[in-house]
Every structure is written in structure tokens, then in C-alpha cells.
Design a protein around this motif. Structure first.
Motif, short mmCIF file in Angstrom:
data_model
loop_
_atom_site.label_atom_id
_atom_site.label_comp_id
_atom_site.label_asym_id
_atom_site.label_seq_id
_atom_site.Cartn_x
_atom_site.Cartn_y
_atom_site.Cartn_z
N MET A 59 -91.60 59.37 -71.68
CA MET A 59 -90.98 60.41 -70.87
C MET A 59 -89.59 60.71 -71.42
SD MET A 59 -90.37 60.26 -66.82
CE MET A 59 -90.14 61.75 -65.95
N ALA A 60 -89.23 61.97 -71.51
CA ALA A 60 -87.97 62.39 -72.12
C ALA A 60 -86.78 62.30 -71.16
CB ALA A 60 -88.09 63.82 -72.64
N ILE A 61 -86.99 62.45 -69.85
CA ILE A 61 -85.89 62.43 -68.88
C ILE A 61 -85.64 60.99 -68.43
CG2 ILE A 61 -85.10 63.22 -66.62
CD1 ILE A 61 -85.36 65.47 -68.64
N GLY A 62 -84.38 60.56 -68.51
CA GLY A 62 -84.03 59.21 -68.13
C GLY A 62 -83.32 59.12 -66.79
N GLY A 63 -82.97 60.25 -66.20
CA GLY A 63 -82.26 60.26 -64.93
C GLY A 63 -81.31 61.45 -64.89
N ILE A 64 -80.51 61.53 -63.87
CA ILE A 64 -79.52 62.60 -63.75
C ILE A 64 -78.32 62.22 -64.59
CG2 ILE A 64 -77.91 63.77 -62.21
CD1 ILE A 64 -80.03 63.56 -60.04
N ASN A 65 -77.88 63.13 -65.46
CA ASN A 65 -76.71 62.88 -66.29
C ASN A 65 -75.43 63.09 -65.48
OD1 ASN A 65 -74.51 64.10 -68.22
ND2 ASN A 65 -75.81 62.72 -69.45
N HIS A 66 -75.29 64.25 -64.89
CA HIS A 66 -74.15 64.53 -64.02
C HIS A 66 -74.49 65.71 -63.11
CE1 HIS A 66 -73.33 67.47 -67.23
NE2 HIS A 66 -72.65 68.15 -66.32
N VAL A 67 -73.69 65.88 -62.09
CA VAL A 67 -73.83 67.01 -61.17
C VAL A 67 -72.50 67.75 -61.17
CG1 VAL A 67 -74.10 67.65 -58.74
CG2 VAL A 67 -75.50 65.81 -59.69
N THR A 68 -72.55 69.08 -61.29
CA THR A 68 -71.35 69.91 -61.22
C THR A 68 -71.43 70.77 -59.97
OG1 THR A 68 -71.13 70.01 -63.63
CG2 THR A 68 -70.04 71.75 -62.36
N LEU A 69 -70.37 70.76 -59.19
CA LEU A 69 -70.28 71.59 -57.99
C LEU A 69 -69.10 72.54 -58.16
CD1 LEU A 69 -70.79 68.92 -55.18
CD2 LEU A 69 -72.50 70.49 -56.12
N ALA A 70 -69.33 73.82 -57.90
CA ALA A 70 -68.26 74.82 -57.93
C ALA A 70 -67.49 74.72 -56.62
CB ALA A 70 -68.85 76.21 -58.10
N GLY B 226 -70.31 55.78 -57.03
CA GLY B 226 -71.33 54.81 -57.43
C GLY B 226 -71.66 55.04 -58.90
N THR B 227 -72.91 55.32 -59.20
CA THR B 227 -73.31 55.60 -60.58
C THR B 227 -73.34 57.09 -60.89
OG1 THR B 227 -75.67 55.61 -60.00
CG2 THR B 227 -74.71 53.50 -60.71
N LEU B 228 -72.97 57.93 -59.91
CA LEU B 228 -73.00 59.38 -60.10
C LEU B 228 -71.73 59.86 -60.78
CD1 LEU B 228 -74.19 62.23 -59.59
CD2 LEU B 228 -73.03 62.18 -57.38
N TRP B 229 -71.89 60.65 -61.84
CA TRP B 229 -70.79 61.36 -62.48
C TRP B 229 -70.78 62.74 -61.85
CZ3 TRP B 229 -71.39 63.23 -68.24
CH2 TRP B 229 -70.37 64.12 -68.55
N LEU B 230 -69.74 63.03 -61.08
CA LEU B 230 -69.61 64.31 -60.39
C LEU B 230 -68.49 65.11 -61.02
CD1 LEU B 230 -70.37 66.16 -57.98
CD2 LEU B 230 -68.60 64.96 -56.67
N CYS B 231 -68.79 66.34 -61.39
CA CYS B 231 -67.80 67.28 -61.90
C CYS B 231 -67.53 68.32 -60.83
CB CYS B 231 -68.32 67.95 -63.17
SG CYS B 231 -67.20 69.23 -63.81
N LEU B 232 -66.27 68.49 -60.48
CA LEU B 232 -65.86 69.56 -59.57
C LEU B 232 -65.21 70.63 -60.44
CD1 LEU B 232 -64.29 67.41 -56.72
CD2 LEU B 232 -66.60 68.39 -56.82
#
Length: 144
Positions: free
Chosen positions: A1-12, A44-50
Motif C-alpha cells: 500500500m502506498a499511503i502510510g497515514g496522514i502527513n499533515h493537515v492545513t486549515l485556512a 499529539g502526532t498530528l502536524w497541523l498547519c494554520l
């Protein structure tokens, strides 16, 4: 499988300082970097970009970002969210403790105790209308 998880989330967001404050002071995130038009946070383990964007607008559908919390921390985080004045947008009707709320830019969020395994176990006991179950992706064709 090519997807390993969520890399990051960006919220405007419309107000960067207000958003950073909410994610750090209310949700307990850690600010890792900030610049004129954005910030990188850890939850936690989430990389969040604002990302500052005057066009940021609330979602009108049920799309949302669910954040994992443990049972011991749920009550205190729920209280901090309520005390922040965050709008509650949905009542929990599924397994596991959940609180559905909005951040200051009206992004729909959820804190949830549980995971896919506990959700599927609950659904096996009380399936949604027309629900089918697939063990280990049975019958699925991997992406090329």
C-alpha cells in the motif's frame, strides 16, 4: 500500500494569532514554527498547519477533523473547549465519548475516545442501514 497515514493537515484561518491561541491554549497543541502568514503546530502526532487566508469560510456539510483523546483526558479537555466558548455543532450518536465543536474559524472538529477497531466492533453489534463489512480489505484492488 502506498499511503502510510496522514502527513499533515492545513486549515485556512482569518486571524492567525486567534487560531494559534485556540489550538495551543485550549487544545494543548505545541507551536513549532510561526511566520507572517502561518504556523506549524503539533497536536499529539498530528502536524497541523494554520494558514492565513481571508477567504476562510465555514463548512456547511458534516466534514470534520476528529482528534484522538484518551478516556482519562476527555472530561478535562471537553470542559476546556466548552469554557473557551467554542460552538458545539453536533451531538454524539456513535460509540465512544465524543464532543463535536468548532474552532474560531468554524472548522468542524471532534475529540473522540476510540478508534476504527472499537467503531467496527460497535457496528457489528448495531450496523448502519445497508452496512457491509470487509476483513482486511477483502475484495479491494490495490492502487497501481
Amino acid at each position: 500500500m502506498a499511503i502510510g497515514g496522514i502527513n499533515h493537515v492545513t486549515l485556512a484561518v482569518r486571524d492567525l494569532d486567534r487560531a494559534v491561541n485556540f489550538y495551543v491554549q485550549v487544545l494543548g497543541g505545541r507551536r513549532r514554527a510561526q511566520w507572517a502568514r502561518g504556523a506549524y503546530l503539533e497536536l499529539g502526532t498530528l502536524w497541523l498547519c494554520l494558514e492565513l487566508d481571508a477567504r476562510a469560510a465555514p463548512q456547511v456539510d458534516d466534514s470534520h477533523l476528529a482528534l484522538s483523546v484518551n478516556a482519562q483526558g476527555f472530561a478535562s479537555l471537553k470542559e476546556a473547549i466548552r469554557l473557551s466558548g467554542a460552538r458545539i455543532w453536533k451531538e454524539n450518536l456513535s460509540e465512544g465519548a465524543s464532543l463535536y465543536f468548532e474552532d474560531p474559524d468554524r472548522h468542524k472538529l471532534e475529540i473522540h475516545v476510540g478508534d476504527l477497531r472499537t467503531r467496527l466492533a460497535s457496528c457489528h453489534e448495531k450496523p448502519y442501514e445497508g452496512m457491509e463489512f470487509f476483513d482486511d480489505g477483502e475484495g479491494e484492488t490495490p492502487a497501481q
